[in-house]
Design an enzyme around this catalytic site. Structure first.
Site, PDB file in Angstrom:
ATOM      1  N   ASP A  77      61.125 -63.476  13.607  1.00 32.81           N
ATOM      2  CA  ASP A  77      61.070 -62.150  13.000  1.00 32.81           C
ATOM      3  C   ASP A  77      60.434 -61.180  13.994  1.00 32.81           C
ATOM      4  O   ASP A  77      60.002 -61.591  15.068  1.00 32.81           O
ATOM      5  CB  ASP A  77      60.269 -62.175  11.685  1.00 32.81           C
ATOM      6  CG  ASP A  77      58.913 -62.855  11.855  1.00 32.81           C
ATOM      7  OD1 ASP A  77      58.339 -62.794  12.967  1.00 32.81           O
ATOM      8  OD2 ASP A  77      58.420 -63.446  10.878  1.00 32.81           O
ATOM      9  N   ASP A  79      57.635 -58.122  14.545  1.00 35.41           N
ATOM     10  CA  ASP A  79      56.458 -57.436  14.000  1.00 35.41           C
ATOM     11  C   ASP A  79      56.150 -56.236  14.877  1.00 35.41           C
ATOM     12  O   ASP A  79      56.251 -56.300  16.099  1.00 35.41           O
ATOM     13  CB  ASP A  79      55.256 -58.395  14.004  1.00 35.41           C
ATOM     14  CG  ASP A  79      55.568 -59.667  13.243  1.00 35.41           C
ATOM     15  OD1 ASP A  79      55.741 -59.595  12.022  1.00 35.41           O
ATOM     16  OD2 ASP A  79      55.665 -60.736  13.883  1.00 35.41           O
ATOM     17  N   ASP A 155      45.342 -63.652  17.009  1.00 40.52           N
ATOM     18  CA  ASP A 155      44.825 -65.009  17.178  1.00 40.52           C
ATOM     19  C   ASP A 155      44.910 -65.502  18.625  1.00 40.52           C
ATOM     20  O   ASP A 155      43.899 -65.643  19.299  1.00 40.52           O
ATOM     21  CB  ASP A 155      45.480 -65.979  16.178  1.00 40.52           C
ATOM     22  CG  ASP A 155      46.988 -65.884  16.081  1.00 40.52           C
ATOM     23  OD1 ASP A 155      47.596 -65.151  16.893  1.00 40.52           O
ATOM     24  OD2 ASP A 155      47.578 -66.561  15.217  1.00 40.52           O
TER      25      ASP A 155
HETATM   26  P1  ATP Z   1      56.435 -66.623  14.156  1.00 41.94           P
HETATM   27  O1  ATP Z   1      56.906 -65.338  13.518  1.00 41.94           O
HETATM   28  O2  ATP Z   1      57.343 -67.162  15.188  1.00 41.94           O
HETATM   29  O3  ATP Z   1      56.040 -67.631  13.139  1.00 41.94           O
HETATM   30  P2  ATP Z   1      54.238 -65.006  15.020  1.00 41.94           P
HETATM   31  O4  ATP Z   1      53.248 -65.187  16.133  1.00 41.94           O
HETATM   32  O5  ATP Z   1      55.091 -63.792  15.088  1.00 41.94           O
HETATM   33  O6  ATP Z   1      55.080 -66.320  14.957  1.00 41.94           O
HETATM   34  P3  ATP Z   1      53.464 -64.044  12.441  1.00 41.94           P
HETATM   35  O7  ATP Z   1      52.893 -64.804  11.313  1.00 41.94           O
HETATM   36  O8  ATP Z   1      54.800 -63.415  12.299  1.00 41.94           O
HETATM   37  O9  ATP Z   1      53.431 -65.033  13.676  1.00 41.94           O
HETATM   38  O10 ATP Z   1      52.385 -62.939  12.820  1.00 41.94           O
HETATM   39  C1  ATP Z   1      52.646 -61.897  13.758  1.00 41.94           C
HETATM   40  C2  ATP Z   1      51.443 -61.683  14.639  1.00 41.94           C
HETATM   41  O11 ATP Z   1      50.317 -61.297  13.834  1.00 41.94           O
HETATM   42  C3  ATP Z   1      50.965 -62.903  15.403  1.00 41.94           C
HETATM   43  O12 ATP Z   1      51.673 -63.092  16.597  1.00 41.94           O
HETATM   44  C4  ATP Z   1      49.504 -62.567  15.656  1.00 41.94           C
HETATM   45  O13 ATP Z   1      49.374 -61.644  16.708  1.00 41.94           O
HETATM   46  C5  ATP Z   1      49.118 -61.873  14.363  1.00 41.94           C
HETATM   47  N1  ATP Z   1      48.608 -62.838  13.370  1.00 41.94           N
HETATM   48  C6  ATP Z   1      49.285 -63.451  12.384  1.00 41.94           C
HETATM   49  N2  ATP Z   1      48.499 -64.255  11.658  1.00 41.94           N
HETATM   50  C7  ATP Z   1      47.279 -64.161  12.191  1.00 41.94           C
HETATM   51  C8  ATP Z   1      46.003 -64.732  11.890  1.00 41.94           C
HETATM   52  N3  ATP Z   1      45.866 -65.584  10.876  1.00 41.94           N
HETATM   53  N4  ATP Z   1      44.948 -64.368  12.653  1.00 41.94           N
HETATM   54  C9  ATP Z   1      45.089 -63.481  13.668  1.00 41.94           C
HETATM   55  N5  ATP Z   1      46.258 -62.926  13.998  1.00 41.94           N
HETATM   56  C10 ATP Z   1      47.343 -63.241  13.289  1.00 41.94           C
HETATM   57 MG    MG Z   2      56.459 -63.134  13.651  1.00 43.12          MG
END
Ligand code: ATP
Ligand code: MG
Length: 448
Positions: A77, A79, A155
């Protein structure tokens, strides 16, 4: 860019500055020097970025979208991070909803695709806003800041790379590019503090390590052996969501092995862990491992996967062990499995809240197992017309492959189905099947 950034700080002592504002001047990689192309970003995400920019706001693609595109992978996805406040985002997009209490976010809807837009957050105690912390755990975090603050709330360094729609550069405050190149997963700031703030990061560490094949940095790896109990503080519904991502996106076997390696599995599935350790024979571990690798195979073949089957596998061993204790002269195996299934599920819900739409079919997969023992003609014929037969049969195959039941039993059912299919009778959509399914659903609804 980066209003209010301090421009000081060294490459690795983020923890010292973490509570305050921006830590360092970012490395900015101009467009000709990186491979992230707009052509690979979802059209809708590009629209949102441009619309925010046109309204006078900063707009960046961030998180998994940037990370995965730089790795040449397809993002799950997209963001977006911006200096626009949630209500300002809403006023720009008609198709926008604000969601979340813990983290207020804007969701911009384009048919089935949702683009998540988050306002830059700040860790600063001086900034105005709504933050609630209890025992080091962040329960609400809606204090807004600038990009240099926002980076410190993320994170892992590889999740904290920003793609700027203003000039198409990639902005790196925390050495994320270096970690990306070296295949390293590193938390921003003090690892233990960051895990404590939000213990879901423990599961995220494992998920990204498995998904990307990255190594967890030693400083972030070490606390994982000690802090599994923190998972008990996370609401069980959030754990369920996170476990779905962990197990149903292609890295289930890796996740299962890592959870056990760090002693985390026992905090999520204490009864399973106990039953795996208690059983002297190897088949329960083989059973779960095979279940996980089958799930991974289905994901890579683009076949559907469901939490019902996954949790049926993860909880089977405690159910099976309890059922064999409950079974006696007056209690048959089916009844014993029902009773054991209900008891185990009731206990498990404290750790992982499995919604009814998954726990009902999960229990059915268990209950149906004794029916495989009756190989009589009419009964067998009726059974293969059962709406949950396929899942129950796949489950039986796993039990046979791991040595829990005689492989000849599974083989009999495989051949029986083939024969039935050839005759065109029960395997071909039985006439009564849809009526039967409707009736069953009603019954299920009543017991909800
Ligand atoms: P994917 O979408 O592939 O699962 P992602 O890294 O994009 O991985 P998301 O859950 O979509 O994960 O979150 C988007 C972003 O928001 C992350 O890359 C991170 O920068 C931040 N983020 C998400 N969850 C957390 C958390 N629990 N603590 C700190 N930052 C977070
Ligand atoms: Mg994501």
């Amino acid at each position: 860019m980066a209003r209010g950034s301090s421009g000081t700080g060294s490459g690795c002592s983020f923890a010292v500055f973490y509570r305050y504002s921006a830590i360092t001047t970012p490395i900015i990689i101009p467009r000709p020097e990186h491979d992230l192309s707009r052509a690979n970003i979802s059209e809708n995400a590009v629209k949102v970025l441009y619309r925010l920019k046109a309204a006078g706001f900063q707009a960046y693609l961030v998180g998994g979208g940037v990370r995965d595109l730089l790795l040449g992978r397809e993002p799950k996805d997209f963001d977006i991070a911006t200096d626009a406040r949630p209500d300002e985002v809403r006023s720009i997009f008609r198709n926008c909803r604000l969601i979340g209490r813990r983290f207020r976010l804007a969701h911009v809807h384009f048919g089935r695709e949702i683009i998540e837009v988050a306002t830059f957050r700040s860790g600063s105690e001086d900034s105005e806003g709504d933050r609630h912390v209890e025992n080091g755990m962040i329960l609400r975090d809606n204090v807004y800041g600038v990009i240099g603050d926002d980076v410190l709330r993320r994170d892992f360094t590889v999740n904290a790379l920003y793609y700027n729609i203003e000039d198409f550069s990639v902005v790196d405050y925390v050495g994320g590019l270096r970690d990306l190149e070296q295949g390293r997963l590193r938390l921003i700031g003090d690892p233990e503090q960051r895990y404590r703030e939000d213990p879901v990061r423990i599961l995220r560490a494992l998920r990204f390590a498995c998904k990307l094949g990255f190594n967890i940095d030693p400083a972030c790896d070490e606390p994982l052996h000690r802090i599994g109990h923190l998972l008990g503080d996370v609401p069980s519904a959030r754990i369920f969501d996170e476990l779905q991502k962990l197990f149903l996106t292609g890295g289930a076997l890796c996740a299962f092995e890592k959870l056990r390696h760090y002693g985390l599995f026992e905090h999520l599935f204490p009864m399973t862990e106990e039953s795996l350790t208690h059983e002297e024979q190897a088949f329960p571990i083989t059973f779960v491992s095979r279940g996980m690798s089958n799930t991974d195979d289905r994901v890579s073949a683009d076949k559907p996967v469901t939490p019902a089957f996954l949790f049926a596998v993860l909880l089977w061993e405690p159910v099976r062990q309890l059922a064999s204790k409950l079974q006696d002269d007056t209690t048959g195996m089916t009844e014993a499995i029902r009773e054991a299934g209900d008891r185990i599920l009731a206990q498990q819900q404290f750790r992982v809240s499995i919604p009814k739409r998954f726990s009902i079919p999960m229990r059915e997969i268990w209950w149906l197992q004794p029916r495989f023992d009756s190989r009589g003609g009419r009964r067998a014929q009726r059974f293969i017309g059962h709406p949950r037969f396929r899942a129950a049969y796949d489950f039986l195959l796993l039990r046979a492959e791991s040595g829990e039941v005689d492989p000849a039993l599974a083989q009999w059912w495989t051949q029986y189905q083939e024969a039935a299919g050839e005759q065109g009778a029960p395997m071909e959509r039985p006439a009564g099947r849809s009526r039967r399914r409707r009736r069953r659903k009603k019954a299920v609804g009543k017991s909800d």
